[in-house]
Design an enzyme around this catalytic site. Structure first.
Site, mmCIF file in Angstrom:
data_model
loop_
_atom_site.group_PDB
_atom_site.id
_atom_site.type_symbol
_atom_site.label_atom_id
_atom_site.label_comp_id
_atom_site.label_asym_id
_atom_site.label_seq_id
_atom_site.Cartn_x
_atom_site.Cartn_y
_atom_site.Cartn_z
ATOM 1 N N GLU A 126 46.397 0.708 25.203
ATOM 2 C CA GLU A 126 47.613 1.530 25.286
ATOM 3 C C GLU A 126 48.794 0.639 24.858
ATOM 4 O OE1 GLU A 126 48.214 2.434 29.424
ATOM 5 O OE2 GLU A 126 49.773 3.934 29.053
ATOM 6 N N LYS A 168 49.906 11.174 25.936
ATOM 7 C CA LYS A 168 49.396 11.004 27.310
ATOM 8 C C LYS A 168 49.918 12.105 28.232
ATOM 9 C CE LYS A 168 49.072 7.277 30.790
ATOM 10 N NZ LYS A 168 49.456 5.863 31.059
ATOM 11 N N CYS A 171 44.712 5.641 29.620
ATOM 12 C CA CYS A 171 44.822 4.956 30.909
ATOM 13 C C CYS A 171 44.743 5.900 32.110
ATOM 14 C CB CYS A 171 46.074 4.088 30.921
ATOM 15 S SG CYS A 171 45.903 2.718 32.096
ATOM 16 N N VAL A 212 46.528 -1.473 35.749
ATOM 17 C CA VAL A 212 46.985 -2.410 36.774
ATOM 18 C C VAL A 212 46.221 -2.195 38.093
ATOM 19 C CG1 VAL A 212 49.271 -2.897 35.817
ATOM 20 C CG2 VAL A 212 48.982 -0.900 37.253
HETATM 21 C C1 ACM Z 1 48.540 3.239 33.224
HETATM 22 O O1 ACM Z 1 48.372 4.448 33.073
HETATM 23 N N1 ACM Z 1 49.014 2.486 32.265
HETATM 24 C C2 ACM Z 1 48.189 2.583 34.491
#
Ligand code: ACM
Length: 261
Positions: free
Chosen positions: A38, A109, A142, A169
């Site tokens: 990402e 996203k 992510c 994370v």
């Molecule tokens: C994330 O979605 N970058 C944790």
């Protein structure tokens, strides 16, 4: 088919360096499909909406997507890469798919994580799958992993491989993606970054452990938590098309949709 990922350590704001580093790593790979993290070109921890707009690029006309298209054509490879996308005055946390034919598509996203809500607008388009040759891929980014309906929807639309650019994370995702693969009979490639960013009071450390998973949740390869890596392995993506769990149980046909599940 050889599929893989780059696990990189982007330097915040140094787009040209980050893109050049990724291009040079991909040039050294033997792969048909490579997934990048990402926001691989910008780094992750923006401090404002203005900063994300300043670093974001148009898709597909921006420099990063154009560099990836050139590479995909030269190397005859497909690439999924996370980047900040700008359209008019709005910025999205997106991932592009490019192939030897050129630009294929862009996913925005849907589920923004934590302070991303300050830097990006949430995705505003339905989930799509894309064909590269005889293989169908789905893209999620992510934190989308936390919403199992994303992987499910992509699988129902026909995805053989989930391409999953990430900047993880929290520690749970690598194990959780095993379940996403089992429950959807798909392959998954999570490309995560490493390193720490501290551009505000809060420091963010990324967990690495990028991985390639098989349709039964097998960990075909899992990267280290803290080293840059490029990896590709051979898979048969069409194994994802057999959705029979037993001779009389079918992953999709057995769903009880009329009962709300
Ligand atoms: C994330 O979605 N970058 C944790």
């Amino acid at each position: 088919m050889k599929v893989g990922f780059l696990q990189t350590f982007p330097i915040f704001g140094k787009k040209q360096e980050n893109v050049e580093a990724a291009v040079s790593l991909i040039k050294g790979m033997d792969a048909d499909l490579v997934v990048l993290p990402e926001l691989f070109n910008t780094g992750y921890q923006f401090t404002s909406w203005e900063e994300s707009l300043a670093l974001a690029e148009a898709v597909p006309d921006g420099e990063t997507t154009q560099s990836l298209i050139k590479l995909a054509k030269e190397k005859r490879i497909s690439i999924v890469a996370g980047l900040a996308e700008r359209e008019k005055g709005t910025c999205y946390n997106s991932a592009v798919l490019v192939s030897p034919q050129g630009f294929v598509g862009c996913y925005r996203k849907l589920h923004l994580f934590y302070n991303e809500k300050l830097w990006f607008a949430p995705g505003d388009r339905p989930l799509e799958v894309y064909n590269i040759g005889t293989v169908t891929i789905g893209i999620m980014i992510c934190f989308d992993w936390f919403f199992p309906e994303v992987a499910r929807a992509l699988a129902v639309k026909g995805a053989d491989i989930l391409c999953h650019p990430a900047n993880l994370v929290l520690p749970y995702c690598p194990q959780a993606m095993i379940t996403r693969c089992i429950e959807n009979r798909v392959f998954a490639i999570t490309a995560n970054r490493i390193g720490t960013e501290r551009r505000t009071e809060e420091s963010l450390s990324f967990i690495g452990t990028s991985q390639i998973l098989g349709t039964k949740g097998e960990i075909l390869y899992r990267a280290s938590p803290d080293r840059e890596e490029s990896m590709a392995i051979e898979i048969n993506p069409h194994n994802a098309r057999n959705k029979h769990i037993t001779p009389v149980n079918h992953l999709f046909d057995d769903r009880r949709i009329t009962f709300g599940v």
